[in-house]
Motif scaffolding. Structure first.
Motif, PDB file in Angstrom:
ATOM      1  N   PHE A 237      -4.365 102.609 110.448  1.00  0.00           N
ATOM      2  CA  PHE A 237      -4.916 102.838 109.718  1.00  0.00           C
ATOM      3  C   PHE A 237      -6.242 102.106 110.143  1.00  0.00           C
ATOM      4  O   PHE A 237      -5.827 100.211 110.267  1.00  0.00           O
ATOM      5  CB  PHE A 237      -4.581 103.078 108.452  1.00  0.00           C
ATOM      6  N   SER A 638      -6.128 101.260  99.611  1.00  0.00           N
ATOM      7  CA  SER A 638      -6.789 101.497  98.626  1.00  0.00           C
ATOM      8  C   SER A 638      -7.744 100.834  98.027  1.00  0.00           C
ATOM      9  O   SER A 638      -7.074 100.437  96.965  1.00  0.00           O
ATOM     10  CB  SER A 638      -6.831 103.379  98.366  1.00  0.00           C
ATOM     11  N   ARG A 747      -9.182 110.427 104.022  1.00  0.00           N
ATOM     12  CA  ARG A 747      -9.665 109.734 103.549  1.00  0.00           C
ATOM     13  C   ARG A 747     -10.795 109.652 102.187  1.00  0.00           C
ATOM     14  O   ARG A 747     -11.396 111.128 103.033  1.00  0.00           O
ATOM     15  CB  ARG A 747     -10.662 108.397 104.181  1.00  0.00           C
ATOM     16  N   TRP A 759      -7.116 106.049 100.629  1.00  0.00           N
ATOM     17  CA  TRP A 759      -6.366 106.572 101.936  1.00  0.00           C
ATOM     18  C   TRP A 759      -5.149 107.470 101.616  1.00  0.00           C
ATOM     19  O   TRP A 759      -4.774 107.020 100.630  1.00  0.00           O
ATOM     20  CB  TRP A 759      -6.459 105.125 102.559  1.00  0.00           C
TER      21      TRP A 759
END
Length: 771
Positions: A237, A638, A747, A759
């Motif tokens: 990520f 997130s 996302r 995310w």
């Protein structure tokens, strides 16, 4: 070509000249063809045609594919999908026949030719024909568009015998450069007009970059070579740590870089730059913003507006890289053509070009196009049309209409909207004082509203508007009020509402930039300008300043500030240190330095945990800088302040080649408030393909307002979301290439608060080859 006095005779018409583009054989622009055509060439000419009913010549554009100069037998790299297009072919008056010419691409396939015609008597006709491109023997690989490092691809390769004889021992060989392992296939015998399929196993390593896949196939006396590009993306990520500010010889700039323990090895990259001139900041902005989704008028502006201001800078400064100037011009041209396409049929502009036009967004467009006039030709009729439409939106009471079309905070606050529209009308006027007389009621209304307003964003707009209108005393009074709101770090506080409903640092940037533009009109506020510019420099995030509006206003302030600076830079040197150790050689600069100073990559010295990074300057003037560290991590984080939620899943994750499945995307508004401009991005695993017809149907059914596909990312847009609203989007996918794949992280976020993303882990899929 001046039109003749009367309609020309046939012999004169036949002799009409053909006006050819600057280079009759030039590379196709990206918007005219898919990426496979970058190595191809085309003929682009403009034929003259006499229109007796109009009494003038018309230019008719022709697009014709041309063969590569370096084309070799059996070597196929050009897979253009469109070979010819012409909207003005004229048939022979006697025979009714017209001939056109073009070259074939390297694709072995069947092309369709569509023709539509209008006769001299108004009769309509159409026809469809097929054109088959053949080769005695050829190979055709089926590659995924993108894959993730660590994926395993079962690459299907079709071997085709186009002859009437049997071809024995047909074989293929796949060659790749890079971190990819390939397993070879066994030879096969091909009967007459038969085809066979081989599967090659590709094990994708950890190196993430595009690689050329060269396929060489042999059968008897025949050889076929096909080259395609496979894009390999890093796994995990994406994450980023960034800093900005001012560095000087008085004190080093010191930052603590903290990376998570789960950072993917080898994924860390750094970009450290010092900016001797505003041009350098704009160069960084272009590199960053041009990669952002551009699915609507405003998001297209997020790229084209910085390029517009960069071109203004080029006109007044020397020593600029010619390649940079040419690249910016080319991209600005494409952006302009896309922007004008969002004009509505009833005039005015709207995010996706649908009626009715939006008043404040149209004002933003008018300002953009007016700035663009300084660097390229802009349709003057369109400008007058846009200004005229905006003037018609006055409500007769000193404000402007706010036609509510969708959930969007651009229309919520009357004072903010009126101030913004009036400022853009005056800022874009050739003679602001004369325009102010026509807008006297609106100017008086804004003056009264500003006296009562506690929103410093409105005060900053009003200070600029009243200065342009010639009301200097009132403008100075507002500037003084703004100065009283400025904090020690340069931020102008007290902003509660902007035209786009931004919040946090983005709202601070917009307000401070507008206040800076006002203060630069009065020398008494020089200290306020210096503090504000320091804050703006520190707000740079990889060359970007929040969302579109904040970036545009920040760059406007930078350009205006540069025009006021008469002194040249004091020469000096700057160097980067990690944990007290110098890295590379010092970078020197002087008054002639225009582009960013790129300091050495220090990624090898960074890893999980904390590291101290310093920029030290010897002598030299105080300069802005930016530090950006990007990496990939297996555990996404997130934002705790995100206002949207995202759920993503696959209906079926174990598929057979050719089998369909469905990605289920749910975007939710977590608040009891209306949210503007939501964006969701679905990361599609490499072996799956999206269905564009289904995406278009989702727009038609108003499930989404717009979409675009960027690589493996499907980008979905909404103008706004109702309180606590949940939107379910079913996306059809097809298992195209066998293998095991992991998609990029999905996302969701609000466009005006894109620092607060939510995310979800990348989807995984296993595709078995069909028997």
């Amino acid at each position: 070509v001046p039109p003749p006095a009367a309609e020309p005779q046939p012999e004169a018409l036949a002799a009409a000249p053909s006006v050819v583009a600057d280079d009759a054989f030039q590379k196709i622009e990206e918007e005219e063809a898919p990426r496979e055509m970058k190595s191809a060439r085309a003929r682009r000419s403009y034929n003259l045609d006499w229109r007796g009913d109009l009494g003038q010549w018309l230019y008719l554009r022709e697009f014709a594919h041309s063969a590569r100069m370096e084309r070799k037998d059996g070597d196929r790299v050009d897979f253009a999908e469109t070979l010819y297009w012409n909207a003005g072919v004229r048939t022979d008056a006697q025979t009714g026949v017209a001939e056109v010419s073009f070259a074939m691409s390297d694709s072995v396939t069947t092309f369709k030719a569509f023709a539509g015609a209008v006769g001299g008597d108004g009769a309509l006709g159409s026809a469809v024909a097929e054109l088959e491109s053949v080769q005695p023997f050829y190979a055709e690989p089926k590659l995924p568009l993108e894959v993730t490092s660590g994926d395993a691809v079962r690459l299907p390769v079709a071997l085709v015998n186009g002859t009437q004889a049997t071809l024995s021992g047909a074989s293929a060989r796949v060659e790749l450069k890079g971190d990819v392992k390939v397993t070879a296939g066994a030879p096969v015998d091909l009967a007459s007009s038969a085809r066979a399929r081989q599967l090659f196993s590709l094990e994708i390593g950890q190196e993430a970059r595009p690689v050329d896949v060269k396929l060489t196939a042999n059968a008897g006396q025949f050889t076929d070579v096909v080259t395609r590009t496979l894009s390999i993306k890093p796994r995990g990520f994406p994450g980023r740590v960034s800093f900005g500010g001012l560095v000087s010889a008085k004190a080093p700039a010191v930052h603590r870089v903290v990376l998570p323990e789960t950072v993917v090895p080898g994924s860390v990259k750094t970009s450290i730059a010092v900016y001797p001139a505003p041009l350098a900041n704009m160069t960084e902005s272009l590199a960053r913003l041009i990669q952002e989704p551009s699915g609507c008028f405003e998001q297209t502006s997020s790229t084209t507006y910085p390029m517009t201001m960069a071109q203004q800078y080029f006109q007044t400064h020397t020593g600029v890289d010619p390649k940079l100037m040419a690249d910016a011009r080319e991209k600005l041209e494409r952006g302009y053509q896309r922007l004008v396409g969002y004009e509505t049929s009833e005039k005015g502009y709207e995010w996706f070009g649908q009626n009715p036009g939006h008043e404040a967004l149209t004002a933003f467009g008018l300002l953009h196009f007016t700035d663009m006039v300084q660097v390229r030709e802009v349709d003057t009729a369109m400008l007058e049309r846009t200004r005229g439409w905006l003037m018609q939106q006055r409500d007769g009471q000193g404000g402007f209409k706010r036609n509510r079309r969708a959930l969007h905070v651009w229309v919520e606050d009357a004072d903010t909207s009126n101030a913004y529209i009036l400022w853009t009308l005056l800022e874009s006027a050739g003679r602001p004082a004369a325009q102010a007389q026509e807008l006297s009621r609106e100017v008086a209304s804004l003056k009264a509203a500003a006296k009562k307003s506690t929103n410093s964003y409105v005060l900053a707009l009003a200070a600029n508007a009243l200065a342009l209108a010639g009301d200097t005393p009132e403008a100075r009074a507002l500037m003084d009020r703004l100065a009283s709101q400025q904090k020690q770090d340069g931020v102008v506080g007290g902003a509660t509402q902007s035209i786009v409903g931004s919040s946090g640092e983005t709202l601070d940037i917009e307000t401070t930039a507008l206040a800076t533009l006002a203060w630069m009109r009065e020398p008494a506020h020089a200290l306020n300008v210096q503090r504000a510019m320091k804050f703006i420099a520190e707000s740079s995030d990889g060359g970007r300043y929040g969302a579109t509006q904040s970036t545009v206003l920040a760059l406007r302030a930078i350009i205006a500030y540069d025009k006021q600076r008469a002194s040249r830079l004091v020469p000096g040197r700057v160097r980067v240190y990690v944990e007290g150790r110098p890295v590379g050689e010092p970078m020197r600069f002087d008054g002639s330095t225009q582009e960013a100073l790129k300091l050495p990559d220090v990624s090898a010295l960074l890893g999980p945990g904390e590291r101290k990074l310093e920029l030290r300057m010897d002598d030299g003037a105080e300069l802005p800088y930016s530090v950006e560290v990007t990496y990939n991590t297996l555990t996404p984080a997130s934002s705790k302040d995100t206002q949207v939620a995202l759920e993503v899943s696959l209906a079926k994750a174990e598929l057979i080649e050719g089998e369909p499945t469905e990605a289920r995307v749910r975007v939710s508004n977590r608040t009891d408030q209306k949210l503007p401009t939501a964006v969701a991005i679905l990361g599609v695993p490499g072996g799956l393909e999206v269905r564009h017809d289904q995406l278009k149907e989702l727009v038609k059914r108003q499930v989404v307002d717009a979409y675009e596909v960027l690589g493996r990312d499907v980008v979905l847009y909404w103008r706004g979301m109702e309180p606590n609203k949940r939107i379910d989007v079913p996306l059809s996918l097809v298992a195209a290439v066998p293998g095991t794949y992991t998609g990029p992280a999905s996302r969701a976020y609000l466009y005006y608060a894109d620092e607060h993303k939510v995310w979800t882990p990348g989807l995984k899929v296993s595709i078995a080859p069909k028997q």
